[in-house]
Design a protein around this motif. Structure first.
Motif, PDB file in Angstrom:
ATOM      1  N   UNK A   1       0.817  -1.222   0.000  1.00 58.60           N
ATOM      2  CA  UNK A   1       0.000   0.000   0.000  1.00 58.60           C
ATOM      3  C   UNK A   1       0.848   1.269   0.000  1.00 58.60           C
ATOM      4  N   UNK A   2       1.963   1.202   0.718  1.00 55.32           N
ATOM      5  CA  UNK A   2       2.880   2.353   0.699  1.00 55.32           C
ATOM      6  C   UNK A   2       3.329   2.623  -0.740  1.00 55.32           C
ATOM      7  N   UNK A   3       3.626   1.551  -1.444  1.00 57.94           N
ATOM      8  CA  UNK A   3       4.000   1.660  -2.859  1.00 57.94           C
ATOM      9  C   UNK A   3       2.900   2.334  -3.666  1.00 57.94           C
ATOM     10  N   UNK A   4       1.671   1.855  -3.465  1.00 52.01           N
ATOM     11  CA  UNK A   4       0.556   2.365  -4.263  1.00 52.01           C
ATOM     12  C   UNK A   4       0.231   3.816  -3.918  1.00 52.01           C
ATOM     13  N   UNK A   5       0.345   4.158  -2.640  1.00 54.87           N
ATOM     14  CA  UNK A   5       0.084   5.548  -2.239  1.00 54.87           C
ATOM     15  C   UNK A   5       1.095   6.479  -2.896  1.00 54.87           C
ATOM     16  N   UNK A   6       2.352   6.036  -2.907  1.00 56.43           N
ATOM     17  CA  UNK A   6       3.375   6.844  -3.570  1.00 56.43           C
ATOM     18  C   UNK A   6       3.094   6.958  -5.066  1.00 56.43           C
ATOM     19  N   UNK A   7       2.666   5.853  -5.655  1.00 51.93           N
ATOM     20  CA  UNK A   7       2.320   5.874  -7.088  1.00 51.93           C
ATOM     21  C   UNK A   7       1.183   6.861  -7.345  1.00 51.93           C
ATOM     22  N   UNK A   8       0.214   6.814  -6.456  1.00 54.54           N
ATOM     23  CA  UNK A   8      -0.939   7.720  -6.554  1.00 54.54           C
ATOM     24  C   UNK A   8      -0.490   9.178  -6.453  1.00 54.54           C
ATOM     25  N   UNK A   9       0.354   9.455  -5.459  1.00 56.87           N
ATOM     26  CA  UNK A   9       0.826  10.834  -5.251  1.00 56.87           C
ATOM     27  C   UNK A   9       1.613  11.325  -6.459  1.00 56.87           C
ATOM     28  N   UNK A  10       2.354  10.420  -7.064  1.00 52.06           N
ATOM     29  CA  UNK A  10       3.147  10.793  -8.242  1.00 52.06           C
ATOM     30  C   UNK A  10       2.217  11.075  -9.425  1.00 52.06           C
ATOM     31  N   UNK A  11       1.258  10.168  -9.622  1.00 54.35           N
ATOM     32  CA  UNK A  11       0.360  10.316 -10.780  1.00 54.35           C
ATOM     33  C   UNK A  11      -0.591  11.501 -10.630  1.00 54.35           C
ATOM     34  N   UNK A  12      -1.131  11.651  -9.432  1.00 52.36           N
ATOM     35  CA  UNK A  12      -2.178  12.664  -9.253  1.00 52.36           C
ATOM     36  C   UNK A  12      -1.621  14.047  -8.928  1.00 52.36           C
ATOM     37  N   UNK A  13      -0.544  14.068  -8.145  1.00 51.78           N
ATOM     38  CA  UNK A  13      -0.024  15.366  -7.685  1.00 51.78           C
ATOM     39  C   UNK A  13       1.421  15.613  -8.102  1.00 51.78           C
ATOM     40  N   UNK A  14       1.968  14.699  -8.850  1.00 48.83           N
ATOM     41  CA  UNK A  14       3.345  14.875  -9.341  1.00 48.83           C
ATOM     42  C   UNK A  14       4.397  14.923  -8.252  1.00 48.83           C
ATOM     43  N   UNK A  15       4.140  14.261  -7.117  1.00 47.28           N
ATOM     44  CA  UNK A  15       5.077  14.371  -5.994  1.00 47.28           C
ATOM     45  C   UNK A  15       5.712  13.030  -5.631  1.00 47.28           C
ATOM     46  N   UNK A  16       7.014  13.057  -5.367  1.00 46.81           N
ATOM     47  CA  UNK A  16       7.721  11.858  -4.900  1.00 46.81           C
ATOM     48  C   UNK A  16       7.516  11.630  -3.405  1.00 46.81           C
ATOM     49  N   UNK A  17       7.081  12.690  -2.728  1.00 51.87           N
ATOM     50  CA  UNK A  17       6.823  12.603  -1.295  1.00 51.87           C
ATOM     51  C   UNK A  17       5.329  12.718  -1.034  1.00 51.87           C
ATOM     52  N   UNK A  18       4.861  12.056   0.010  1.00 55.95           N
ATOM     53  CA  UNK A  18       3.474  12.275   0.432  1.00 55.95           C
ATOM     54  C   UNK A  18       3.356  12.006   1.939  1.00 55.95           C
ATOM     55  N   UNK A  19       2.757  12.983   2.639  1.00 58.21           N
ATOM     56  CA  UNK A  19       2.456  12.782   4.057  1.00 58.21           C
ATOM     57  C   UNK A  19       1.137  12.030   4.176  1.00 58.21           C
TER      58      UNK A  19
END
Lengths: 444, 444
Positions: free
Chosen positions: A315-333
């Motif tokens: 899930x951590x992987x997928x959340x990061x993927x989501x943040x990258x795809x949706x918000x263009x960010x490598x980081x997500x809180x």
């Protein structure tokens, strides 16, 4: 009796000094380790490894007043010769060698690894077994220069924000987080433990200095043998008082990351280039609630939620993927973690006490930080300990601190090796640990 | 989803901001811990403790829109009021309080120590038992700001000299120095020890980075219960390659001390003043040979030499006294320690192998550093291990490093708490340790 008056001037030059202070055509003196010797017949190249990089020495019979055979790979030498420009040489300069002085000789033994190759083509296991040799490879070494930059940035940024550096004990009577993953030792016939984190101490020191930080080892007796776990690692910890909310803590960490990326660009450009690193954007970092993002990820990727109260690595992987795809960010809180998965000192969300005012920071698919607001009220703390069926034993002085006033506060711990690993693009945290400690590795 | 964009702007001001950014007559907002309340009848002073010092709030009925009784000692509060100049107030400014916001309340319990007194008139034992309270005293706290300055200077100076920071493991299979003073623990059913020093690791890393340093805890299971011993302390370690002699190491340490004193003067002036510290002269530090100075001290002070191969604490005192009287120096390097008192890796003096190319640095009567040149030749190292009847077991990877070439090198370890103690003029090292660990103390 003689006097020492400060750092001694040396007549040997470092690479940056050759560039800045010396002129082509000038006779200069340098030293270094013989990284590689490339004999082309009429001419030979002797590559010196110096702390600032590689430096090419050119050997030609006639010019050189010594025999090429005098130079062994892995020897350390001092060389005198003429500085010349050469676009093809590392860094654009080379030394036409004249005089040689041997500083130290290696044994007549094969090097266990071909460190002068650009990429060290060997297993992680071999690299770790021959750590003091494998790190002589320029790329391997560069990783730990980047790690230095990340640590240095942490301290310098926090100094600038009014934090005080502290040193808290690693041997204690009781662990901060509780649980089974504590290393035990005997301390003069008394049971003692190694610190899992400086948690209690840094909180206690918030009442003294308002803002504190520590960069020190922590110890976890976890029996996970994975690519992301170490049993000893360096934790970048801070704790700050007088916060208006736990967003202040995330904002401070964001500020750190911004400062760190600038410092790397400025002072570690060479290492970034060696490793081919593109630094992540950190101008703005998205923050999303735990339950929300679990749902979003489940919807978008069809991931089946097994445990609503925790994040699986997938899930951590997928959340990061989501943040990258949706918000263009490598980081997500990821904020508002479930209370039952957080330690007792985490502040519950007054709006919904099943969740906490805490967060993890994910970076390219992996948790690199856990942080949050802490309980600062004595009664609330005691209540929560009781509600969890925990004992106050061994926590007396920690708890007493809260009787005598503590500001609203919170903080974070960053796993330095994980942060470095993800920044560099490695997939095993041992790649970015000088001497890793895991279930099977206690040496070197 | 929201974005974090970096450190958040606060409308509360720190003391330095009040001085620089605000004007007398301006309404300002500040926060802090209630350090003391002094009720004079018609007017009351509420002293706030903030990270940069004390700030005086003035309470007058009519001006203040709250009741003085709302403020408890040890509460943390936010106050709005008018900034005014007042020569008699700490730092020359005060806030005429209008509005109050309580951030946190203490329990209705007596403070265990009168922290608002200028000098905390209590025993060391009591100060350590209530550590998170006693350090709220302004003088107690200032000691650890000085300690921060010393650590910070160490790193900043060494960065400027081309050193790389390293993090070496504290859990290992074997101790560097050998001997009995090692803490043992069980590491997943294998015997392990806590590092007495980063010695082997920093030497191994000299072959990689040329110059390295580490600021980290070390662990000594020594059974000395004295004013100068701790069982866990912070060691400021460096190790440097390509030295021409062990004088280079002393010169580097002298450079550090010079840099540190300048940094303290510049950035820690307030703490120096609070503690009434006169910084030592470090322009030049005398270095004398062990045997010479023992004789000199014996002659001058009629001290009877009991052991020609070691220094007793009393002799350290006398040597410092001698250095002060004869050369006007608070520091003195004592060089050429007897080989039998130094670890196997110390380089013997080729001129007289009963002695080593090593040194201690004494500061106001106490050893604060041990350092020296190390053996860099594999055969020499193996010979010395054999001559001492030691086993190579557990040192294989350390020793193998030397087979593959190492530059001439050496380094030092500074005891941070001792350095701080002597600089401040304390006589017990526990006074300058946040949470000391000794034979009887494992908490808090």
């Amino acid at each position: 009796m003689e006097y020492l008056t400060g750092v001694r001037h040396k007549d040997t030059l470092e690479i940056s000094e050759l560039r800045k202070q010396a002129q082509p055509g000038q006779t200069v003196k340098v030293n270094g380790a013989v990284h590689a010797i490339r004999n082309m017949g009429t001419v030979a190249f002797v590559i010196l490894r110096k702390r600032e990089g590689l430096l090419q020495g050119v050997y030609e019979e006639g010019t050189a007043k010594f025999d090429l055979k005098d130079i062994k790979e892995a020897a350390t030498i001092e060389v005198e010769g003429v500085l010349e420009e050469n676009e093809k040489a590392p860094g654009g300069i080379e030394i036409r060698m004249e005089n040689l002085k041997i500083l130290s000789q290696p044994q007549d033994e094969m090097m266990p690894l071909a460190i002068s190759k650009w990429k060290l083509n060997t297993s992680l296991e071999a690299k770790l077994n021959y750590r003091s040799i494998s790190l002589r490879n320029i790329r391997e070494r560069a990783k730990f220069r980047i790690q230095e930059g990340l640590t240095r940035a942490f301290r310098d940024f926090l100094y600038s924000q009014g934090f005080t550096e502290i040193h808290t004990p690693k041997i204690g009577a009781k662990g901060a987080e509780g649980g089974a993953n504590i290393f035990k030792l005997e301390y003069f016939h008394r049971p003692a433990v190694l610190a899992q984190s400086p948690q209690f101490y840094k909180q206690m020191m918030v009442g003294v200095f308002d803002r504190v930080f520590e960069t020190a080892p922590v110890f976890r007796a976890e029996k996970h043998n994975t690519k992301r776990h170490l049993n000893e690692y360096t934790s970048l910890d801070f704790e700050m008082g007088y916060i208006d909310g736990f967003e202040d803590i995330m904002a401070m960490e964001t500020g750190y990351l911004q400062y760190a990326m600038e410092l790397l660009k400025k002072d570690y450009a060479q290492e970034l280039k060696i490793l081919g690193i593109t630094l992540p954007e950190v101008e703005k970092i998205p923050a999303v609630e735990f339950s929300d993002i679990k749902e979003k990820v489940s919807e978008k990727y069809g991931h089946k939620m097994r445990n609503p109260f925790d994040l699986e690595p997938e899930e951590e992987q997928l959340i990061s993927q989501y943040a990258k795809e949706e918000w263009g960010s490598d980081f997500v809180f990821v904020t508002h973690y479930p209370s039952k998965k957080r330690p007792f000192y985490a502040m519950d969300d007054p709006k919904d006490p099943r969740y906490t005012l805490s967060f993890d920071l994910l970076f390219r698919g992996m948790e690199i930080t856990t942080g949050g607001q802490r309980i600062h009220d004595y009664e609330m703390l005691v209540e929560k300990i009781k509600a969890r069926g925990m004992s106050q034993e061994g926590m007396e002085q920690y708890l007493d601190t809260f009787k005598h006033g503590m500001p609203p506060h919170g903080g974070i711990g960053i796993g330095l090796e994980r942060l470095t690993m993800k920044l560099i693009g490695e997939d095993n945290v041992r790649e970015t640990t000088l001497f890793p400690r895991d279930l099977s590795r206690l040496e070197p």
